[in-house]
Design a protein around this motif. Sequence first.
Motif, PDB file in Angstrom:
ATOM      1  N   MET A 181      10.493   6.082  -6.884  1.00 57.32           N
ATOM      2  CA  MET A 181       9.158   5.926  -6.848  1.00 57.32           C
ATOM      3  C   MET A 181       8.381   4.565  -6.993  1.00 57.32           C
ATOM      4  O   MET A 181       8.953   3.644  -7.798  1.00 57.32           O
ATOM      5  CB  MET A 181       8.753   6.709  -8.075  1.00 57.32           C
ATOM      6  CG  MET A 181       8.900   8.273  -8.248  1.00 57.32           C
ATOM      7  SD  MET A 181       8.758   8.892  -9.785  1.00 57.32           S
ATOM      8  CE  MET A 181       7.218   9.610  -9.291  1.00 57.32           C
ATOM      9  N   GLU A 207       5.130  10.283   2.654  1.00 56.19           N
ATOM     10  CA  GLU A 207       4.342   9.090   2.014  1.00 56.19           C
ATOM     11  C   GLU A 207       4.621   7.891   2.872  1.00 56.19           C
ATOM     12  O   GLU A 207       5.768   7.812   3.424  1.00 56.19           O
ATOM     13  CB  GLU A 207       5.292   8.781   0.829  1.00 56.19           C
ATOM     14  CG  GLU A 207       4.930   7.414  -0.007  1.00 56.19           C
ATOM     15  CD  GLU A 207       5.850   6.809  -1.101  1.00 56.19           C
ATOM     16  OE1 GLU A 207       5.436   7.081  -2.117  1.00 56.19           O
ATOM     17  OE2 GLU A 207       7.108   6.690  -0.891  1.00 56.19           O
ATOM     18  N   LEU A 219       4.032   3.799   3.444  1.00 57.21           N
ATOM     19  CA  LEU A 219       3.946   2.402   2.642  1.00 57.21           C
ATOM     20  C   LEU A 219       3.817   1.499   3.623  1.00 57.21           C
ATOM     21  O   LEU A 219       4.505   1.351   4.727  1.00 57.21           O
ATOM     22  CB  LEU A 219       5.481   2.286   2.002  1.00 57.21           C
ATOM     23  CG  LEU A 219       5.678   3.476   0.703  1.00 57.21           C
ATOM     24  CD1 LEU A 219       6.779   4.147   1.311  1.00 57.21           C
ATOM     25  CD2 LEU A 219       5.923   2.686  -0.383  1.00 57.21           C
ATOM     26  N   GLU A 226       0.722  -1.278   0.099  1.00 56.14           N
ATOM     27  CA  GLU A 226      -0.274   0.127   0.180  1.00 56.14           C
ATOM     28  C   GLU A 226       0.668   1.275   0.004  1.00 56.14           C
ATOM     29  O   GLU A 226       1.863   1.286   0.552  1.00 56.14           O
ATOM     30  CB  GLU A 226      -1.021   0.094   1.277  1.00 56.14           C
ATOM     31  CG  GLU A 226      -1.759   1.261   1.409  1.00 56.14           C
ATOM     32  CD  GLU A 226      -2.558   0.858   2.721  1.00 56.14           C
ATOM     33  OE1 GLU A 226      -2.651   2.111   3.262  1.00 56.14           O
ATOM     34  OE2 GLU A 226      -2.986  -0.163   2.986  1.00 56.14           O
ATOM     35  N   VAL A 227       0.446   2.280  -0.644  1.00 58.62           N
ATOM     36  CA  VAL A 227       1.050   3.736  -0.803  1.00 58.62           C
ATOM     37  C   VAL A 227       0.093   4.672  -0.632  1.00 58.62           C
ATOM     38  O   VAL A 227      -0.855   4.727  -1.294  1.00 58.62           O
ATOM     39  CB  VAL A 227       1.908   3.808  -2.170  1.00 58.62           C
ATOM     40  CG1 VAL A 227       2.585   5.209  -2.174  1.00 58.62           C
ATOM     41  CG2 VAL A 227       2.907   2.748  -2.489  1.00 58.62           C
ATOM     42  N   LYS A 244       4.980   2.006  -6.429  1.00 53.06           N
ATOM     43  CA  LYS A 244       3.618   1.728  -6.319  1.00 53.06           C
ATOM     44  C   LYS A 244       3.257   0.283  -5.897  1.00 53.06           C
ATOM     45  O   LYS A 244       4.286  -0.597  -5.792  1.00 53.06           O
ATOM     46  CB  LYS A 244       3.182   1.745  -7.880  1.00 53.06           C
ATOM     47  CG  LYS A 244       3.661   0.652  -8.809  1.00 53.06           C
ATOM     48  CD  LYS A 244       3.267   1.118 -10.199  1.00 53.06           C
ATOM     49  CE  LYS A 244       3.902   0.018 -11.150  1.00 53.06           C
ATOM     50  NZ  LYS A 244       5.131  -0.399 -11.201  1.00 53.06           N
ATOM     51  N   GLN A 245       2.028  -0.190  -5.817  1.00 53.81           N
ATOM     52  CA  GLN A 245       1.882  -1.333  -5.060  1.00 53.81           C
ATOM     53  C   GLN A 245       2.060  -2.546  -6.071  1.00 53.81           C
ATOM     54  O   GLN A 245       2.189  -2.263  -7.376  1.00 53.81           O
ATOM     55  CB  GLN A 245       0.050  -1.608  -4.969  1.00 53.81           C
ATOM     56  CG  GLN A 245      -0.421  -2.942  -4.418  1.00 53.81           C
ATOM     57  CD  GLN A 245      -1.936  -2.660  -4.305  1.00 53.81           C
ATOM     58  OE1 GLN A 245      -2.821  -1.644  -4.695  1.00 53.81           O
ATOM     59  NE2 GLN A 245      -2.584  -3.681  -3.793  1.00 53.81           N
ATOM     60  N   ASP A 254       5.444  -3.508  -6.258  1.00 53.06           N
ATOM     61  CA  ASP A 254       6.487  -3.353  -6.448  1.00 53.06           C
ATOM     62  C   ASP A 254       7.757  -4.197  -5.498  1.00 53.06           C
ATOM     63  O   ASP A 254       7.140  -4.166  -4.160  1.00 53.06           O
ATOM     64  CB  ASP A 254       7.281  -1.693  -6.417  1.00 53.06           C
ATOM     65  CG  ASP A 254       6.632  -0.910  -7.699  1.00 53.06           C
ATOM     66  OD1 ASP A 254       6.370  -1.658  -8.763  1.00 53.06           O
ATOM     67  OD2 ASP A 254       6.849   0.036  -7.721  1.00 53.06           O
TER      68      ASP A 254
END
Length: 129
Positions: free
Chosen positions: A110, A74, A76, A66-67, A112-113, A115
């Motif tokens: 960067m 941010e 995560l 999750e991000v 995202k879900q 990765d």
Amino acid sequence: ANVIEASWRDGLIALDCERRLAASVPAHSINDEKMKIVFRPEDVSLGQPTGLVETPYHLGRGEVLEVTFTGASETLMIRLLSSRRPGDTGSECNMVIKVLRNKWDARRLMLKQGDKVSVGLKSYKILEG
């Protein structure tokens, strides 16, 4: 804060999934003595999954679950991946940790879900018992 149950094993800290963490202080406890590892979300560093993160303690590889963004930071949720090889027996890794990054770290890598990342710790505390 992240809190992970662990135990001393052969002078190292044994986490789940047969993952080991070098002790930040010399081991003075007996094998299998229970403890908890506590660390702040901002003390976790993330890097490319193909290498090590420049931190004193390496936790292994993880997957971004999750991000979320809150202002200039941010958050995560990272699930640590099992260090077992295919065909090994044992339990699955269910360790999920929270990571907090500033906007500069988020821009540098960067994510995202889904990765994959390399996970390291800058520091942690041990709670005996």
